[in-house]
Every structure is written in structure tokens, then in C-alpha cells.
Design an enzyme around this catalytic site. Structure first.
Site, PDB file in Angstrom:
ATOM      1  N   LYS A  12       0.710  -1.246   0.103  1.00  0.00           N
ATOM      2  CA  LYS A  12       0.127  -0.119  -0.181  1.00  0.00           C
ATOM      3  C   LYS A  12       0.955   1.191   0.053  1.00  0.00           C
ATOM      4  O   LYS A  12       2.133   1.347   0.285  1.00  0.00           O
ATOM      5  CB  LYS A  12      -0.909  -0.014   1.319  1.00  0.00           C
ATOM      6  CG  LYS A  12      -0.320   0.238   2.624  1.00  0.00           C
ATOM      7  CD  LYS A  12       0.112   1.515   2.873  1.00  0.00           C
ATOM      8  CE  LYS A  12       0.853   1.671   4.474  1.00  0.00           C
ATOM      9  NZ  LYS A  12       1.701   2.665   4.769  1.00  0.00           N
ATOM     10  N   ASP A 138      -2.277  -1.882  10.693  1.00  0.00           N
ATOM     11  CA  ASP A 138      -2.203  -1.891   9.150  1.00  0.00           C
ATOM     12  C   ASP A 138      -3.002  -3.134   8.599  1.00  0.00           C
ATOM     13  O   ASP A 138      -3.312  -3.336   7.445  1.00  0.00           O
ATOM     14  CB  ASP A 138      -1.207  -1.349   8.485  1.00  0.00           C
ATOM     15  CG  ASP A 138      -0.779  -0.192   8.444  1.00  0.00           C
ATOM     16  OD1 ASP A 138      -1.861   0.823   8.856  1.00  0.00           O
ATOM     17  OD2 ASP A 138       0.513   0.232   8.002  1.00  0.00           O
TER      18      ASP A 138
HETATM   19  P1  ATP Z   1       4.306  -0.280   7.974  1.00  0.00           P
HETATM   20  O1  ATP Z   1       4.208   0.580   6.740  1.00  0.00           O
HETATM   21  O2  ATP Z   1       3.269  -0.964   8.368  1.00  0.00           O
HETATM   22  O3  ATP Z   1       4.751   0.635   8.975  1.00  0.00           O
HETATM   23  P2  ATP Z   1       6.859  -1.126   6.983  1.00  0.00           P
HETATM   24  O4  ATP Z   1       6.425  -1.200   5.091  1.00  0.00           O
HETATM   25  O5  ATP Z   1       7.298   0.340   7.193  1.00  0.00           O
HETATM   26  O6  ATP Z   1       5.748  -1.241   7.687  1.00  0.00           O
HETATM   27  P3  ATP Z   1       7.724  -3.721   6.970  1.00  0.00           P
HETATM   28  O7  ATP Z   1       8.006  -3.947   5.535  1.00  0.00           O
HETATM   29  O8  ATP Z   1       6.543  -4.334   7.429  1.00  0.00           O
HETATM   30  O9  ATP Z   1       7.762  -2.113   7.381  1.00  0.00           O
HETATM   31  O10 ATP Z   1       9.010  -4.110   8.097  1.00  0.00           O
HETATM   32  C1  ATP Z   1       9.044  -3.740   9.286  1.00  0.00           C
HETATM   33  C2  ATP Z   1       9.952  -4.832   9.980  1.00  0.00           C
HETATM   34  O11 ATP Z   1       8.906  -5.999  10.142  1.00  0.00           O
HETATM   35  C3  ATP Z   1      11.075  -5.569   9.253  1.00  0.00           C
HETATM   36  O12 ATP Z   1      12.228  -4.894   9.499  1.00  0.00           O
HETATM   37  C4  ATP Z   1      11.160  -6.847   9.592  1.00  0.00           C
HETATM   38  O13 ATP Z   1      12.163  -7.162  10.579  1.00  0.00           O
HETATM   39  C5  ATP Z   1       9.872  -7.118  10.112  1.00  0.00           C
HETATM   40  N1  ATP Z   1       9.033  -8.063   9.501  1.00  0.00           N
HETATM   41  C6  ATP Z   1       8.350  -9.259   9.849  1.00  0.00           C
HETATM   42  N2  ATP Z   1       7.601  -9.885   9.316  1.00  0.00           N
HETATM   43  C7  ATP Z   1       8.041  -9.349   7.933  1.00  0.00           C
HETATM   44  C8  ATP Z   1       7.434  -9.719   6.669  1.00  0.00           C
HETATM   45  N3  ATP Z   1       6.796 -10.770   6.556  1.00  0.00           N
HETATM   46  N4  ATP Z   1       8.007  -9.043   5.627  1.00  0.00           N
HETATM   47  C9  ATP Z   1       8.544  -8.008   5.881  1.00  0.00           C
HETATM   48  N5  ATP Z   1       9.292  -7.563   7.128  1.00  0.00           N
HETATM   49  C10 ATP Z   1       8.861  -8.204   8.314  1.00  0.00           C
END
Ligand code: ATP
Length: 298
Positions: A12, A138
Site C-alpha cells: 500500500k 495496518d
Molecule cells: P508499515 O508501513 O506497516 O509500518 P513497513 O513497510 O515500514 O511497515 P515492513 O516492511 O513491514 O515495514 O517491515 C518492518 C519490519 O518488520 C522489518 O524490519 C522486519 O524485521 C519485520 N518483518 C516481520 N515480518 C515481515 C515480513 N513478512 N515482511 C517484511 N518485514 C517483516
């Protein structure tokens, strides 16, 4: 019932992200315009003869096992329904990690939907969304998908009509950002009035299918924290705008930046330029995508 599922977990972006206040319990109350994009992680779920949940991801720096949100999603449903069969979950990451695109949340959402189907649990989408909230703010939205207004801590969701069609360039700089750290630094009371995006105006523009109205109102209060720390985000925004984007913004807590284009040629050119910029050092990942709506997601 099926023993094997192949799932697409879509990322997203936030067309608008406002923080209204910090609650006494430490959570931030938000008003966000959420939009699914056509970039997805591929998830394969298989029933396994071995008990327990095993996860495998395509990237070494994404945790396996309990640290992975997809694992926790499977565990939540398997425990609740006292299912003793084992499952194997393989995740091919395409969505930039720790990048403001809800990568972990959408993997968890896809696994909730998948396990519900695989074991015929009979949970409705709303029931899955309620369970998803236990995993992350989310996750309910990632089950809903499409264009939506997200309020509360992210759990109060209002479906909106599909946002107007366009081309979306996504560019992830080299750095990664912790969502928790960014929110921790935000001082809501100190935000100036003009730093709050016009979320209600954005909702109206979407309802009128007015793409110019949408791009004119792109806004994210978290840019006030992340851009000063990572000025390359501002550089990427400028490159996108110089290449003809109607608007450009950081998604979530960053650092992914997106640009919205009417012209596919201009979007392709911007992608090419960003991949080469600073000898390839400015960005880690660049994708040409589009908005993904709820109908096409079914
Ligand atoms: P959001 O926008 O929901 O805050 P984000 O996109 O900034 O999330 P993610 O890609 O979800 O961040 O990653 C945040 C942390 O979550 C990563 O550093 C990782 O260690 C952990 N994580 C746990 N499961 C997953 C997964 N399936 N995919 C990616 N990261 C994951």
C-alpha cells in the site's frame, strides 16, 4: 479444502497521512487515505506432515519464525481453531522492507485469508479483520484492500470508491526506516496547521474521480520527521516532479517515495532516470505500478 495455496500480498501507499493526536496509551490517532498498489509479495502456503509452522523468506534480513508477521498470523488462527497440522509458508519479498508500504502487515493479512480458506474456518472478512488488528494496526486494511479512509489507530476503515486510474512510480532509497522511531519523534501539538493534509478534500476528490484534485492534496505529516533525516527523499520527489509527475509523496513513515503520472511514457522515463541517478546509488528499488482496486483484487 486445499493443501496448497499461492497468495498475492499487495503493498500500500498513503495518498494522505495525518496524525490527529497522541492518545494517553501512547498510540497515535491517524486519518489516512490508503491505496493498494499492484506490487505484491508472493506467498506459498502448504500443509505439511511435520507439526508446527515453518516460514522461509527470500531475503536474509527478514526474520523467519516468530519474528515474521506471517508466522504470527498463521499461529493466531491455528491456535484458536486447535489445528495440529503443520504448515509451511514461503514468502518471496518484492515489496520494499521497512519502507512505509506495510510489507509485513500485508503478508500477515494474506496468510490470515489463506489459512481461513485452507482449513475451511468459515470466518468472514470482517472477522478476519478483527483478528488482524491483534497483529498490527495496518493488517485489517491489508485484508480490505483498495482505496479506503483509515481512522482511529488504523482500525476504523471506510471503503472509498476506487481512486482514478494512473501510473505510479515507487522508489525506495537505500535507507530503511523504523515506523516506531518516526512516530516516537513526532510532536503532534507542534505541527503547523498547513502541515496537516486536507484528508476530507482528498476523500471528495476521490469520490469525484478527480485525479488532479487527488494529486493536489497529497500530504504526509511524517515527512516532517523523515525528510530532514534522509534528504534523498526530497531529491527523489523533485526528480519525479521534474519528470512530469502530477504529485509526489513519501509513503507511511518512509522512506519509499511515489509519484503519480497520467502518462505512461513519462512514468517509464522517470523510472529509468531514478535507476541510473547517482550511478544507481540514490535508490535501491524502483517500480512502475498502478493503483489496485478491490474489484481487481478479488
Ligand atoms: P508499515 O508501513 O506497516 O509500518 P513497513 O513497510 O515500514 O511497515 P515492513 O516492511 O513491514 O515495514 O517491515 C518492518 C519490519 O518488520 C522489518 O524490519 C522486519 O524485521 C519485520 N518483518 C516481520 N515480518 C515481515 C515480513 N513478512 N515482511 C517484511 N518485514 C517483516
Amino acid at each position: 479444502m486445499t493443501d496448497h495455496l499461492e497468495l498475492k500480498a499487495y503493498g500500500k501507499i498513503n495518498l494522505g497521512l495525518d496524525v490527529v493526536r497522541k492518545r494517553e496509551d501512547g498510540y497515535h490517532e491517524v486519518r489516512m487515505i490508503m491505496q493498494t498498489v499492484s506490487l505484491y509479495d508472493k506467498i506459498v502456503v502448504d500443509k505439511s506432515g511435520r507439526q508446527g509452522i515453518r516460514t522461509e523468506t527470500s531475503l536474509p534480513y527478514v526474520p523467519d519464525g516468530e519474528g515474521n508477521l506471517a508466522y504470527r498470523a498463521a499461529k493466531l488462527l491455528l491456535d484458536e481453531f486447535q489445528i495440529t497440522e503443520g504448515v509451511e509458508i514461503r514468502i518471496k519479498k518484492c515489496i520494499p522492507v521497512a519502507a512505509g508500504m506495510a510489507g509485513g502487515s500485508t503478508d500477515a493479512a494474506a496468510v490470515l485469508v489463506g489459512i481461513n480458506r485452507m482449513f475451511d474456518l468459515g470466518l468472514t472478512r470482517r472477522e478476519l479483520m478483527a483478528r488482524g488488528l491483534k497483529l498490527g494496526a495496518d493488517v485489517p486494511y491489508c485484508i480490505l484492500r483498495g482505496t479506503a479512509l483509515s481512522e482511529g489507530i488504523g482500525e476504523v476503515l471506510t471503503e472509498l470508491p476506487a481512486a482514478p486510474r494512473c501510473h505510479v512510480v515507487l522508489a525506495k532509497p537505500q535507507v530503511s526506516v523504523s515506523t516506531k522511531a518516526v512516530y516516537g519523534k513526532l510532536k503532534v501539538a507542534e505541527l503547523k496547521k498547513e502541515e496537516h493534509p486536507d484528508i476530507d478534500g482528498m476523500v471528495k476528490a476521490i469520490q469525484k474521480r478527480d485525479l488532479d484534485g487527488v494529486t493536489a492534496r497529497l500530504g504526509n505529516v511524517l515527512e516532517t520527521i523523515t525528510i530532514p533525516e534522509h534528504p534523498e527523499i526530497g531529491t527523489i520527489k523533485k526528480i519525479l516532479l521534474d519528470h512530469g509527475a502530477g504529485g509526489a509523496l513519501m509513503s507511511g513513515s518512509g522512506p519509499t517515495v511515489f509519484g503519480i503520472f497520467k502518462s505512461r511514457e513519462a512514468a517509464e522515463e522517470a523510472c529509468g532516470y531514478l535507476k541510473e541517478a547517482e550511478n544507481g546509488r540514490l535508490t535501491r528499488q524502483v517500480y512502475l505500478t498502478s493503483f489496485f482496486n478491490r474489484k481487481s483484487a478479488r
